[in-house]
Design a protein around this motif. Structure first.
Motif, PDB file in Angstrom:
ATOM      1  N   TYR A 128     -11.883  16.569 -47.376  1.00 26.73           N
ATOM      2  CA  TYR A 128     -12.894  16.756 -46.275  1.00 26.73           C
ATOM      3  C   TYR A 128     -13.010  18.044 -45.566  1.00 26.73           C
ATOM      4  O   TYR A 128     -13.853  18.738 -45.403  1.00 26.73           O
ATOM      5  CB  TYR A 128     -13.068  15.577 -45.167  1.00 26.73           C
TER       6      TYR A 128
ATOM      7  N   GLY B  24     -13.883  21.788 -47.452  1.00 27.93           N
ATOM      8  CA  GLY B  24     -14.983  21.926 -48.151  1.00 27.93           C
ATOM      9  C   GLY B  24     -15.883  20.748 -48.349  1.00 27.93           C
ATOM     10  O   GLY B  24     -17.202  20.779 -48.336  1.00 27.93           O
ATOM     11  N   TYR B  25     -15.414  19.523 -48.796  1.00 27.27           N
ATOM     12  CA  TYR B  25     -16.320  18.279 -49.156  1.00 27.27           C
ATOM     13  C   TYR B  25     -17.185  18.052 -48.089  1.00 27.27           C
ATOM     14  O   TYR B  25     -18.188  17.250 -48.137  1.00 27.27           O
ATOM     15  CB  TYR B  25     -15.516  17.001 -49.587  1.00 27.27           C
ATOM     16  N   ARG B  26     -16.877  18.386 -46.574  1.00 23.52           N
ATOM     17  CA  ARG B  26     -17.607  17.937 -45.431  1.00 23.52           C
ATOM     18  C   ARG B  26     -19.155  18.720 -45.617  1.00 23.52           C
ATOM     19  O   ARG B  26     -19.837  18.121 -44.949  1.00 23.52           O
ATOM     20  CB  ARG B  26     -17.165  18.185 -44.180  1.00 23.52           C
ATOM     21  N   HIS B  27     -19.377  19.321 -46.593  1.00 25.53           N
ATOM     22  CA  HIS B  27     -20.521  20.155 -46.440  1.00 25.53           C
ATOM     23  C   HIS B  27     -21.352  19.385 -47.731  1.00 25.53           C
ATOM     24  O   HIS B  27     -22.392  19.824 -47.727  1.00 25.53           O
ATOM     25  CB  HIS B  27     -20.321  21.778 -47.089  1.00 25.53           C
ATOM     26  N   ILE B  28     -20.570  18.730 -48.356  1.00 23.89           N
ATOM     27  CA  ILE B  28     -21.561  17.997 -49.391  1.00 23.89           C
ATOM     28  C   ILE B  28     -22.519  16.774 -48.786  1.00 23.89           C
ATOM     29  O   ILE B  28     -21.733  16.002 -48.403  1.00 23.89           O
ATOM     30  CB  ILE B  28     -20.678  17.489 -50.607  1.00 23.89           C
TER      31      ILE B  28
END
Lengths: 311, 128
Positions: B27, B30-34
């Motif tokens: 998260y 980078g994954y927070r932007h998905i």
């Protein structure tokens, strides 16, 4: 003294105890979420205070000239998309149209879409061609209208707000899958040679740069070669159109985002024999169409995307 | 039996924490932007940490059921993301490496430890 209480039922004390455990779980979850968000630097306070370094909009697959039951008036929905971009509440640094601007690549359709794009309130409008724009003449008419300042079949790159943007053409040579070709691949390698590893890279193309559904041509044959030149970068974001639907995937340092359309939906991969326009029940078309907002805050690795349905 | 029970409880807490750390790391990186997936990762990690802490302290039996449910749900989400897609999100194989493999192993262990605990408690109840 006797009790008529069911021995298997919960006493008041037990109920309070379970409620306390449940409450603790909720409180700890909220605290944990706050801590992780804070570490990620994405608490609401931070994100409000940090103005993005770069903000742009992506629109795609307008198919100006299409006429059919899936969307009886693509010009109207494209105008609505343009108005929606103009109503974002800020001026995007640029707007990118990721191809299939026209449906049949006629001079009249190119004229119409060019005129319509001038309605966008942004300093820069960029495009990449779709196969509908390049089909019958290898993109000559497309390049006459939108090819100024580009190389080869219409590819180019530019730097903005510390981000390196690469716009690719994978629709001119189209055996089945999209194809970049040797010349463009060599250009990509040279183009990024002087770019530092920590520079965020954005790649625009019409056809996905990953194998989304090769049976329908939803992929680019030599994409792996192009992406190999981008392996050393900490953040690579590939944005494309073509498939008329939202889809996301991550492979290593690369995140792929397909965009929706302003014209008509296509089926999900494998639904039916071919990707033919889907006619939705009355009133549901706008939910399948939309625009995309993208922002980048300096110092952060990834871009933030926000999808908007057509209003 | 008492020692086994404590070991299983702590084992479930540990495997949950590992899954939570893995999801929190992704998260943050980078994954927070998905769209949607970012929020799901944050929620998964937060609930993992909360349940792990409460399991270490003690807590009622339903905490283990919640832990097993969360781990099983995460495994299902992983399988969907590698097959038909999850909210438009797909990934391939064990990418991102090594976090995908770590999470799946930890979540599978959570489910196994919960199942072992359940089996032992039923056997103990039947013996009485």
């Amino acid at each position: 003294m006797t009790s008529d209480r069911d021995p298997s039922s919960m006493t008041r004390r037990q109920l309070i105890r379970h409620s306390a455990w449940f409450g603790s779980a909720v409180v700890l979850t909220v605290v944990g979420g706050e801590v992780i968000s804070h570490i990620a630097g994405s608490t609401p306070k931070t994100s409000q205070a940090t103005r993005p370094t770069l903000r742009f909009a992506q629109i795609s697959d307008s198919h100006i000239g299409f006429s059919g039951g899936a969307n009886p008036n693509v010009a109207d929905t494209f105008t609505e998309a343009i108005n929606q971009v103009n109503s974002l509440g800020y001026t995007p640094d640029f707007v990118m149209h990721t191809g299939d601007l026209t449906h049949l690549a006629t001079p009249a359709q190119f004229d119409q879409v060019k005129q319509m794009l001038t309605g966008l309130r942004t300093p820069h409008i960029f495009t990449v061609p779709g196969e509908h724009d390049t089909g019958d003449d290898a993109g000559q008419k497309y390049r006459q209208v939108f090819g100024a300042g580009t190389r080869g079949d219409g590819w180019y790159s530019f730097d903005i707000a510390g981000v390196h943007v690469i716009a690719l053409v994978n629709t001119v040579h189209l055996p089945k899958l999209g194809q970049l070709g040797k010349e463009q691949l060599e250009w990509i390698e040279k183009d990024v040679a002087g770019v530092s590893n920590d520079t965020p890279i954005i790649v625009f193309s019409h056809i996905p740069m990953f194998a989304m559904y090769p049976d329908w041509g939803w992929g680019t044959e030599d994409a792996a070669q192009a992406l190999s030149y981008l392996k050393r970068f900490s953040s690579v974001t590939c944005l494309n159109g073509h498939v008329h639907q939202l889809f996301t995937k991550t492979e290593g340092n690369v995140t792929f985002y397909t965009a929706t359309t302003t014209a008509y939906p296509l089926p999900h991969p494998g639904d039916g024999p071919a990707p033919k326009p889907v006619t939705l029940p009355a009133g549901q078309l706008h939910d399948a169409l939309g625009i995309r907002e993208v922002s980048y805050v300096k110092g952060q690795q990834a871009l933030a995307l926000k999808e908007q349905k057509l209003q | 039996m008492r020692l086994t029970d404590v070991a299983l409880r702590l084992g479930i807490a540990a495997t949950l924490a590992v899954s939570g750390v893995s999801h929190a790391y992704l998260y943050i990186h980078g994954y927070r932007h998905i769209p949607n997936i970012g929020t799901a990762f944050l929620l998964q990690a937060s609930v993992c940490f909360a349940l792990a802490v409460l399991l270490v302290i003690g807590g009622p039996a339903w905490l283990r059921w919640a832990a097993a449910g969360l781990a099983a749900g995460s495994l299902v989400a992983f399988a969907l993301s590698r097959s038909v897609g999850l909210l438009g999100f797909t990934e391939r194989g064990w990418q991102p490496s090594p976090h995908a493999a770590i999470s799946v192993t930890a979540e599978a262990l959570t489910v196994v430890l919960w199942a072992v605990g359940l089996l032992l408690s039923r056997r103990a109840a039947a013996a009485q």
